[in-house]
Enzyme design. Structure first.
Site, PDB file in Angstrom:
ATOM      1  N   THR A 134      21.818  49.870  55.289  1.00 36.22           N
ATOM      2  CA  THR A 134      23.104  50.540  55.446  1.00 36.22           C
ATOM      3  C   THR A 134      23.800  50.032  56.710  1.00 36.22           C
ATOM      4  OG1 THR A 134      24.297  52.637  55.589  1.00 36.22           O
ATOM      5  CG2 THR A 134      22.106  52.554  56.640  1.00 36.22           C
ATOM      6  N   ALA A 150      14.982  44.168  52.345  1.00 36.57           N
ATOM      7  CA  ALA A 150      14.299  45.451  52.109  1.00 36.57           C
ATOM      8  C   ALA A 150      12.931  45.267  51.474  1.00 36.57           C
ATOM      9  CB  ALA A 150      15.182  46.326  51.215  1.00 36.57           C
ATOM     10  N   HIS A 168      26.498  60.481  47.706  1.00 37.64           N
ATOM     11  CA  HIS A 168      27.805  60.068  47.206  1.00 37.64           C
ATOM     12  C   HIS A 168      27.891  60.077  45.686  1.00 37.64           C
ATOM     13  CE1 HIS A 168      28.347  57.872  51.275  1.00 37.64           C
ATOM     14  NE2 HIS A 168      28.722  59.124  51.350  1.00 37.64           N
ATOM     15  N   CYS A 217      38.134  71.237  32.839  1.00 36.86           N
ATOM     16  CA  CYS A 217      37.342  72.352  32.285  1.00 36.86           C
ATOM     17  C   CYS A 217      35.991  72.507  32.960  1.00 36.86           C
ATOM     18  CB  CYS A 217      37.146  72.148  30.778  1.00 36.86           C
ATOM     19  SG  CYS A 217      35.982  70.835  30.381  1.00 36.86           S
ATOM     20  N   CYS A 245      37.876  68.474  26.039  1.00 35.72           N
ATOM     21  CA  CYS A 245      39.086  69.303  26.240  1.00 35.72           C
ATOM     22  C   CYS A 245      40.327  68.441  26.301  1.00 35.72           C
ATOM     23  CB  CYS A 245      38.951  70.129  27.540  1.00 35.72           C
ATOM     24  SG  CYS A 245      39.232  69.166  29.050  1.00 35.72           S
ATOM     25  N   ASN A 269      17.118  45.988  58.086  1.00 34.46           N
ATOM     26  CA  ASN A 269      18.419  45.384  57.826  1.00 34.46           C
ATOM     27  C   ASN A 269      18.396  43.990  58.446  1.00 34.46           C
ATOM     28  OD1 ASN A 269      21.208  44.698  57.742  1.00 34.46           O
ATOM     29  ND2 ASN A 269      21.762  46.863  57.829  1.00 34.46           N
ATOM     30  N   PRO A 270      18.829  42.961  57.684  1.00 36.26           N
ATOM     31  CA  PRO A 270      18.848  41.626  58.290  1.00 36.26           C
ATOM     32  C   PRO A 270      19.784  41.552  59.498  1.00 36.26           C
ATOM     33  CG  PRO A 270      19.275  41.521  55.906  1.00 36.26           C
ATOM     34  CD  PRO A 270      19.279  42.952  56.294  1.00 36.26           C
ATOM     35  N   CYS A 292      37.224  63.883  28.017  1.00 35.53           N
ATOM     36  CA  CYS A 292      36.358  65.041  27.784  1.00 35.53           C
ATOM     37  C   CYS A 292      36.808  65.711  26.477  1.00 35.53           C
ATOM     38  CB  CYS A 292      36.557  66.000  28.976  1.00 35.53           C
ATOM     39  SG  CYS A 292      35.884  67.639  28.747  1.00 35.53           S
TER      40      CYS A 292
END
Ligand code: BV8
Ligand code: ZN
Length: 238
Positions: free
Chosen positions: A180, A223, A113, A124, A142, A205-206, A140
């Site tokens: 996750t 973790a 991601h 650009c 540009c 994972n809890p 930027c």
């Protein structure tokens, strides 16, 4: 069933989500203290919002840079770095945009991601990778607005990242999913590839997730502690 040990596997993929960074102080998205509870992603973190109100989107993303910039990796990140260095092929496929893995020393990180610290110009094509917090120059060279190079909801994922993730997950013997909620697609379905290939699957994972039944092992804790329980035989930094 005994806890699988990282030292017993040659090809490992760590598939991480926001819960991997929770103990570093980076807010998760959902659940207790989740950032989407405070900020509506439709107002602050999607292309429509950016087109309508780039200042507002940048105010939110500079806020996030401040939050994440103050965070540091934890012991669980060190376990992953040790596995990368001491096992023939251990890599990270992450949904996170915080670069905590890289800060810990991981070098084989595929970002599904994008990254909070990367920018692109849609006018650009210029790109920039920097840790300025807050980002002072929002335009930027540009003249167009910099856009955070993050995959927001509704964005297509970076095709090269997805293909690389599929290749790594398709070849692993052990997939460790860490922190996750397994609700965002297409990332959430990637671990299915490892299951289809007969890999050993561990869910750290809890809480249970909609994908829990696919995993042979469920380490129901944070973790850092759970990864340490998988690290017998690995040399960890002192
Ligand atoms: C796409 C970056 C094709 C952004 C993220 C309608 C319109 C448009 C799209 C859709 C739609 N309906 C559905 C979709 C598809 C959508 C989707 O899946 N929506 C879901 C919500 C149903 N997906 C997309 O839009 C994707 N693009 O499909 O393109 C397309 C295009 C147009 C139209 C249709 C299709 C893009 C998805 C990527 C979005 N970007 N992040 C940003 O940060 O601003 S999503 C974000 O949530 C994360 O990146 C992550 O990927 C995802 C899931 O979050 P998690 O990482 O799992 O974190 P979460 O907070 O949810 O859970 C934390 C977990 O950790 C919990 O389980 C908790 O128990 C655990 N935990 C807590 N503490 C600890 C812990 N674990 C261990 N230790 C601890 N200490
Ligand atoms: Zn430009």
């Amino acid at each position: 069933m005994s806890i699988p040990q990282l030292a017993d596997f040659d090809r490992i993929v760590f598939f991480t989500g926001a819960g991997m960074s929770a103990e570093s102080g980076v807010p998760t998205y959902r659940g207790h203290g989740g950032i989407w509870k405070q900020y509506d992603y439709e107002r602050y973190a999607c292309q429509t919002a950016f087109d309508r109100d780039p200042e507002g989107v940048w105010e939110f993303h500079n806020y996030r840079r401040g939050l994440v910039g103050a965070c540091r990796p934890h012991r669980g990140h060190d376990v992953i770095v040790a596995a990368e260095q001491q096992r023939p092929r251990a890599t990270v496929v992450t949904q996170n945009i915080d670069e905590m893995h890289q800060l810990a020393g991981s070098t084989g990180v595929t970002e599904l991601h994008g990254s909070l610290w990367k920018l692109r110009c849609e006018a650009c094509g210029a790109t920039r990778h920097g840790y300025d917090s807050p980002l002072a120059e929002l335009h930027c060279g540009c003249g167009a607005w910099w856009r955070p190079a993050i995959t927001w909801f509704g964005d297509m994922l970076n095709e090269a990242a997805v293909q690389s993730a599929i290749q790594q997950i398709g070849q692993c013997e052990l997939l460790v999913a860490i922190g996750t909620s397994a609700v965002v697609y297409p990332a959430a379905q990637l671990p299915r590839i490892a299951a289809a290939n007969g890999a050993v699957l561990v869910e750290i994972n809890p809480e249970p997730t909609p994908m829990s039944s696919m995993y042979q092992h469920h380490l129901r804790g944070p973790a850092s502690e759970m990864l340490l329980q998988m690290a017998e035989g690995l040399e960890l930094p002192t």
